[in-house]
Design a protein around this motif. Structure first.
Motif, short mmCIF file in Angstrom:
data_model
loop_
_atom_site.label_atom_id
_atom_site.label_comp_id
_atom_site.label_asym_id
_atom_site.label_seq_id
_atom_site.Cartn_x
_atom_site.Cartn_y
_atom_site.Cartn_z
N GLN A 150 0.84 -1.19 0.00
CA GLN A 150 0.00 0.00 0.00
C GLN A 150 0.88 1.24 0.00
N PHE A 151 0.57 2.18 -0.89
CA PHE A 151 1.23 3.49 -0.95
C PHE A 151 0.21 4.54 -0.52
N ASP A 152 0.38 5.08 0.67
CA ASP A 152 -0.61 6.02 1.22
C ASP A 152 -2.00 5.38 1.18
N ASN A 153 -2.91 5.95 0.40
CA ASN A 153 -4.27 5.40 0.34
C ASN A 153 -4.48 4.44 -0.83
N HIS A 154 -3.40 4.19 -1.60
CA HIS A 154 -3.53 3.34 -2.79
C HIS A 154 -2.97 1.95 -2.51
#
Length: 318
Positions: free
Chosen positions: A15-19
């Motif tokens: 997961q990258f931040d909210n993605h």
């Protein structure tokens, strides 16, 4: 006793931040396979490959290579020695010769003479750069540079090779050369995971296929099983006759399973789409013979990987 898979992941997530780029992904690749990873841009293919290559730390989940678990937050040197990784943007050192470039990476893997020199000769021969080994990298064509990059990724003879878009931007001849190298590596027992948007190339070399959509692995199976499953209720047949194509068309209309008949130009042949299985195909051939149609070609064609991908992708998004 079954062999330990080369790759096994459990609920692998990035997961990258909210993605969420990779979402609780369970993947298994058996030893000696060429596993093709396909999907649209943004599906998570590169992120998955980077995690398997230890170039990206997972947010959650587990990775096992040849039964040994990657430990997050640690260097995992023994596991990394089993990996070869070719990203789509790995830089080359243009001022070095082919030999010096490969020798440099061989030394990084602590290969010592005489084994190091022997291995350099082996990989240079494999990628067909014997005539260029003393040339500067700057003088090589794009295809040669890509073969050199491939040689660099296998210099330490890894058990698992990870290739991210290895034929991107190459001309048809260069793509054939890369495919042949991959086939040779598989014959030597190497397990290979390859992502590509050129699905016809993957169909030539892969034993299994995985399809990713929005970080999820929506399909993973042996390639032949995928072909068989997607064509079990729909057949496409090429039929050629020595007689009039109009007579062939008239005879085909007697079968209620015929859905479409396309007359091909230049030859007395048609391409037929019909419902049913192999037994229904045999019954259609018998119908034509009983009708006195002089058939000299009756060939059941296989769906392309492109059409399967579009079909399965449509099912996932509809």
């Amino acid at each position: 006793m079954t062999a330990t898979p080369t790759v096994r992941t459990y609920h692998l997530t990035k997961q990258f931040d909210n993605h969420v780029a990779v979402n609780h992904l369970d993947l298994q690749i058996e030893r000696g396979e060429v596993y093709g990873l396909i999907g649209p841009n943004g599906a998570g293919k590169t992120t998955l490959i980077r995690m398997l290559a230890a170039a990206e730390e997972p947010t959650a989940g587990e990775i096992y290579i040849n039964g040994a678990r990657f430990l997050r937050g640690q260097n995992n040197p023994e596991l990394k020695r089993q990996l070869g990784y070719l990203p789509d943007d790995f830089p080359l050192y243009d001022d070095l010769t082919v030999w010096d470039y490969l020798d440099y990476f061989a030394r990084l893997y602590f290969l010592r003479d005489p084994q190091r020199s022997q291995r350099l000769h082996e990989v240079i021969e494999l990628v067909e750069l014997e005539q260029k080994k003393d040339e500067a990298i700057a003088t090589l064509s794009r295809g040669m540079k890509q073969r050199l990059s491939l040689a660099r990724s296998i210099i330490h003879n890894p058990t698992l090779l990870l290739l991210d878009e290895p034929v991107s931007g190459l001309d048809p001849l260069a793509r054939v050369q890369v495919r042949n190298i991959i086939k040779s590596l598989q014959q030597q027992g190497m397990t290979i995971l390859i992502s590509s948007h050129i699905l016809s190339d993957l169909a030539e070399i892969c034993t299994s296929i995985g399809i990713m959509e929005l970080g999820n692995l929506v399909e993973s199976s042996r390639l032949q099983e995928l072909y068989d499953r997607t064509s079990q209720d729909q057949q496409q047949i090429l039929i050629s006759t020595l007689g009039k194509v109009e007579d062939l068309q008239a005879a085909l209309k007697r079968s209620p399973q015929i859905q479409q008949v396309e007359v091909l130009t230049g030859v007395p042949s048609v391409r037929v789409e019909m419902t049913g299985n192999l037994e229904d195909c045999a019954n259609l051939m018998k119908l034509l013979i009983d009708a006195g149609i002089p058939i000299y070609n009756f060939h059941r064609t296989q769906e392309t990987l492109e059409s399967i991908f579009i079909k399965l992708g449509h099912k996932q998004t509809s």
